[in-house]
Design a protein around this motif. Structure first.
Motif, PDB file in Angstrom:
ATOM      1  N   GLN A  93      13.136 -19.538  25.179  1.00 60.13           N
ATOM      2  CA  GLN A  93      11.974 -20.061  24.459  1.00 60.13           C
ATOM      3  C   GLN A  93      12.469 -20.786  23.213  1.00 60.13           C
ATOM      4  OE1 GLN A  93       9.059 -19.421  26.030  1.00 60.13           O
ATOM      5  NE2 GLN A  93      10.120 -18.116  27.487  1.00 60.13           N
ATOM      6  N   LEU A  94      11.995 -21.992  22.982  1.00 61.10           N
ATOM      7  CA  LEU A  94      12.419 -22.771  21.822  1.00 61.10           C
ATOM      8  C   LEU A  94      11.402 -22.616  20.693  1.00 61.10           C
ATOM      9  CD1 LEU A  94      14.270 -24.911  20.476  1.00 61.10           C
ATOM     10  CD2 LEU A  94      12.795 -26.651  21.506  1.00 61.10           C
ATOM     11  N   PRO A  95      11.715 -21.823  19.661  1.00 59.29           N
ATOM     12  CA  PRO A  95      10.788 -21.724  18.527  1.00 59.29           C
ATOM     13  C   PRO A  95      10.910 -22.962  17.636  1.00 59.29           C
ATOM     14  CG  PRO A  95      12.731 -20.390  18.124  1.00 59.29           C
ATOM     15  CD  PRO A  95      12.895 -20.956  19.509  1.00 59.29           C
ATOM     16  N   GLY A 100       5.268 -22.381  16.628  1.00 54.57           N
ATOM     17  CA  GLY A 100       4.989 -22.409  18.055  1.00 54.57           C
ATOM     18  C   GLY A 100       6.256 -22.367  18.882  1.00 54.57           C
ATOM     19  N   THR A 101       6.097 -22.596  20.187  1.00 53.19           N
ATOM     20  CA  THR A 101       7.213 -22.595  21.124  1.00 53.19           C
ATOM     21  C   THR A 101       7.315 -23.947  21.791  1.00 53.19           C
ATOM     22  OG1 THR A 101       6.939 -20.227  21.545  1.00 53.19           O
ATOM     23  CG2 THR A 101       8.183 -21.482  23.170  1.00 53.19           C
TER      24      THR A 101
END
Length: 223
Positions: A93-95, A100-101
């Protein structure tokens, strides 16, 4: 109506309610399995215009493969579904800075050029203790070869405050459908944690393709 659909196989279903598919002009197509297909939803209209047969395309110049192709005569792969979300692997998951993601609006992502294929086993019992040919669920991940072993542990959710309990095991498949424990490392191994996965052999050659090296399989614990 029956016939062979090059995308879905043989079609034995009923005829459309009215007419034939209508293809609006000047639209984009996507390419798969040697055919071009329209990107818009197909509608059925009376007295519709019947388009010409799909255009077959192949790449005959092995030195100039089409965009997105691996070269030679291989067709471009059809659009694939999104991978399943796995909350137990934070690195998938890219924060972003907005909380957000995923990439922020207007931003793209710069992917690493060299990645290894890795299967992360999901089982409460260590794979080497499972019976032969046991079904083992796993998550499939592409991991940049520049990732350090310490980053790998954190990215795969090994976040115990006691670093020696955060451990990664390489799992090797043997004969008879059994899995065996290979090399391992723990979070308290400072020198090992600085090495990249490429340096220990988990590199871009681990594709799992016929005649190539197998995909990297790992099992992680934090308790």
């Amino acid at each position: 109506m029956s016939g062979n659909n090059p995308l879905h196989g043989r079609d034995e279903g009923p005829r459309p309610p009215v007419g034939q598919p209508y293809y609006p002009p000047a639209q984009l197509y996507y390419y798969t399995a040697g055919y071009y297909y329209p990107t818009w939803p197909i509608t059925y209209l009376p007295y519709a215009i019947i388009p010409p047969a799909p255009v077959y395309a192949t790449n005959t110049n092995t030195n100039q493969p089409p965009a997105g192709n691996g070269g030679g005569h291989h067709p471009v792969r059809a659009p694939q579904p999104s991978p399943p979300s796995d909350g137990s692997l934070p690195a998938t998951q890219l924060p972003n800075t907005t909380g957000g993601t995923g990439c922020e609006p207007g931003y793209n992502y710069f992917f690493h050029s060299k990645n290894t294929k890795m299967h992360v086993f999901k089982t409460p019992t260590p794979p080497w203790q499972l019976p032969a040919s046991a079904h083992v669920p796993f998550s499939a991940v592409h991991v940049p070869t520049s990732t350090t072993l310490a980053e790998l542990l954190r990215g795969f959710g090994c976040d115990n405050r006691d670093p020696k309990k955060n451990r990664c095991y390489e799992i090797v498949q043997g004969t008879g459908g059994r899995w065996y424990k290979g090399m391992s490392f723990a979070g308290d191994e400072k020198d090992a944690g600085k090495k990249t996965i490429g340096e220990i052999g988990w590199d871009e050659t681990r594709t799992g393709q016929p005649g190539g090296k197998p995909v990297v399989c790992v099992y992680l614990t934090k308790d």
